[in-house]
Design a protein around this motif. Structure first.
Motif, PDB file in Angstrom:
ATOM      1  N   HIS A  30       3.682   0.707  -4.274  1.00  0.00           N
ATOM      2  CA  HIS A  30       3.867  -0.244  -5.373  1.00  0.00           C
ATOM      3  C   HIS A  30       3.370  -1.646  -5.040  1.00  0.00           C
ATOM      4  O   HIS A  30       3.169  -2.465  -5.939  1.00  0.00           O
TER       5      HIS A  30
ATOM      6  N   CYS B 277      -5.720  -5.585  -7.634  1.00  0.00           N
ATOM      7  CA  CYS B 277      -4.416  -4.921  -7.626  1.00  0.00           C
ATOM      8  C   CYS B 277      -3.296  -5.942  -7.413  1.00  0.00           C
ATOM      9  O   CYS B 277      -3.525  -7.153  -7.318  1.00  0.00           O
ATOM     10  N   ASN B 278      -2.067  -5.435  -7.294  1.00  0.00           N
ATOM     11  CA  ASN B 278      -0.908  -6.310  -7.101  1.00  0.00           C
ATOM     12  C   ASN B 278      -1.020  -7.139  -5.824  1.00  0.00           C
ATOM     13  O   ASN B 278      -0.654  -8.316  -5.798  1.00  0.00           O
TER      14      ASN B 278
ATOM     15  N   ASP C 114       0.712   1.955 -14.192  1.00  0.00           N
ATOM     16  CA  ASP C 114      -0.723   2.229 -14.181  1.00  0.00           C
ATOM     17  C   ASP C 114      -1.021   3.620 -13.622  1.00  0.00           C
ATOM     18  O   ASP C 114      -1.922   4.320 -14.107  1.00  0.00           O
ATOM     19  N   ILE C 115      -0.281   4.006 -12.598  1.00  0.00           N
ATOM     20  CA  ILE C 115      -0.440   5.348 -12.032  1.00  0.00           C
ATOM     21  C   ILE C 115      -0.102   6.403 -13.078  1.00  0.00           C
ATOM     22  O   ILE C 115      -0.822   7.399 -13.239  1.00  0.00           O
TER      23      ILE C 115
ATOM     24  N   PHE D  61       0.540  -2.264  -4.105  1.00  0.00           N
ATOM     25  CA  PHE D  61      -0.855  -2.254  -4.515  1.00  0.00           C
ATOM     26  C   PHE D  61      -1.027  -1.924  -6.003  1.00  0.00           C
ATOM     27  O   PHE D  61      -1.753  -2.607  -6.718  1.00  0.00           O
ATOM     28  N   GLN D  62      -0.361  -0.868  -6.445  1.00  0.00           N
ATOM     29  CA  GLN D  62      -0.551  -0.390  -7.814  1.00  0.00           C
ATOM     30  C   GLN D  62       0.781  -0.309  -8.548  1.00  0.00           C
ATOM     31  O   GLN D  62       1.800   0.110  -7.967  1.00  0.00           O
ATOM     32  N   ASN D  63       0.770  -0.707  -9.820  1.00  0.00           N
ATOM     33  CA  ASN D  63       1.962  -0.570 -10.646  1.00  0.00           C
ATOM     34  C   ASN D  63       2.209   0.899 -10.946  1.00  0.00           C
ATOM     35  O   ASN D  63       1.275   1.618 -11.303  1.00  0.00           O
TER      36      ASN D  63
ATOM     37  N   GLY E  17      -8.904   2.818 -13.172  1.00  0.00           N
ATOM     38  CA  GLY E  17      -9.491   1.648 -13.813  1.00  0.00           C
ATOM     39  C   GLY E  17     -10.645   2.015 -14.729  1.00  0.00           C
ATOM     40  O   GLY E  17     -11.027   3.188 -14.847  1.00  0.00           O
TER      41      GLY E  17
ATOM     42  N   SER F 154      -9.410   5.492  -9.476  1.00  0.00           N
ATOM     43  CA  SER F 154      -8.321   4.509  -9.425  1.00  0.00           C
ATOM     44  C   SER F 154      -7.552   4.436 -10.737  1.00  0.00           C
ATOM     45  O   SER F 154      -6.459   3.876 -10.780  1.00  0.00           O
TER      46      SER F 154
ATOM     47  N   ASP G 267      -2.791   6.663  -3.400  1.00  0.00           N
ATOM     48  CA  ASP G 267      -1.625   5.857  -3.761  1.00  0.00           C
ATOM     49  C   ASP G 267      -1.099   5.157  -2.518  1.00  0.00           C
ATOM     50  O   ASP G 267      -0.474   5.771  -1.656  1.00  0.00           O
TER      51      ASP G 267
END
Length: 337
Positions: free
Chosen positions: A170, A292-293, A177-178, A172-174, A144, A142, A167
């Protein structure tokens, strides 16, 4: 340094800070690692609490005066951790006869790590070993702290894993960060496999918007399903994850020929340990953020979704994965979102 030398420093610090609660904490052992860090072992949780001091003030001042990085352990937590490690060992023995040749290589390596962890903190952990370079191994990644630490342990041990990043978009994940995860993998020469899932999460997003569901369980299942599909397609029979909670026997599963190892849990690592390993690999650690977001968005829907997130933090605190300070940071982040 010897225990009595540390005790003299601690007594002086407690007196200067006017800390009169309890009696002087007993330090049973002091271990010094190759990086000059000190690892102090106390009798139990109460002794450890006094050695840390309110807000960690005593140990912070001790680290300053000794010019060393210091970690403190209670004997009770060391005993519990070793019990969990032995349970992991027992699980390896349970499945030994059902493993493929490549899986046997991986569990032999894992047993070697567990044997080292059983002597920690007396002895420092050394991950380097000789592993067949062409051995296929997949990693749920991830970006993290925990999956980064797992990747680092694998690469330091000689594996060349496929780090699989699912993936979900967006929501879920910025994207930042990716990008950080991609950059880290590039610097570490890790093969990052990015799997994009388009439109598959629309129903989940709608239910979160309506406040009907906490997304973590369903999202985790979706990610693992994508990773399993990739693993099957590439004919890989070992999958490593960065999960911390399913320790002992629950840290290893063998299902339909796929060996899944929740590596930090199998090694009974704490969040402090995974953060340290990740940081040593060059990962920058920012403030602690829970989930996550989409999880953050779900918290705005009220206690129905805030409660499960806090419960997760408390489970990790109870398991010894998190410290009280770390748990408080996560809970503050949950309720402030």
């Amino acid at each position: 340094m010897k225990p009595n030398q540390i005790s003299e420093h601690v007594d002086a610090i407690r007196q200067e800070l006017n800390l009169t609660r309890g009696i002087s904490p007993r330090i049973e052992n002091v271990y010094e690692h190759d990086d000059s860090s000190l690892h102090l072992v106390t009798s139990d949780r109460s002794e450890k609490s006094l050695l840390l001091g309110p807000g960690g003030r005593v140990v912070a001042e001790l680290a300053k005066r000794t010019e060393r990085k210091i970690t403190i352990y209670g004997t009770d937590e060391i005993l519990l951790r070793r019990h969990r490690l032995r349970l992991t060992m027992s699980r390896i023995e349970e499945i030994a006869l059902d493993l493929t040749d490549s899986q046997k290589i991986v569990v032999t390596w894992l047993k070697h790590l567990i044997e080292q962890e059983l002597s920690y903190p007396e002895n420092q952990i050394h991950y380097k070993s000789v592993i067949r370079k062409n051995l296929k191994i997949a990693l749920a990644f991830s970006g993290g702290t925990d999956s980064t630490a797992s990747t680092r342990i694998l690469t330091e041990s000689g594996f060349i894993p496929d780090a699989i990043l699912v993936d979900l978009g967006h929501h879920f994940q910025n994207p930042v960060d990716i990008k950080l995860a991609e950059d880290w993998c590039f610097k570490q020469k890790v093969n990052l496999v990015r799997i994009g899932v388009v439109g598959a999460s629309a129903d989940l997003l709608e239910r979160v918007d309506a406040g009907r569901i906490h997304p973590c369980g369903e999202c985790h299942n979706k990610i693992m399903a994508c990773i399993r599909e990739y693993v099957i397609q590439t004919q890989c029979d070992v999958l490593v994850t960065g999960e911390l909670l399913p320790s002992g026997r629950q840290s290893i599963t063998l299902n339909e020929g796929l060996l899944i190892i929740h590596l930090p849990a199998a090694l009974s690592l704490s969040k402090h340990r995974t953060e340290t390993i990740a940081e040593e690999s060059g990962k920058k650690l920012f403030r602690r953020k829970f989930g996550c977001n989409l999880v953050a968005k779900s918290h705005s829907k009220g206690w129905k979704n805030i409660g499960p997130s806090i419960f997760r933090v408390l489970r990790e605190l109870e398991a010894g994965v998190l410290t009280t300070g770390q748990s408080l940071e996560y809970i503050k982040n949950i309720v402030q979102e």
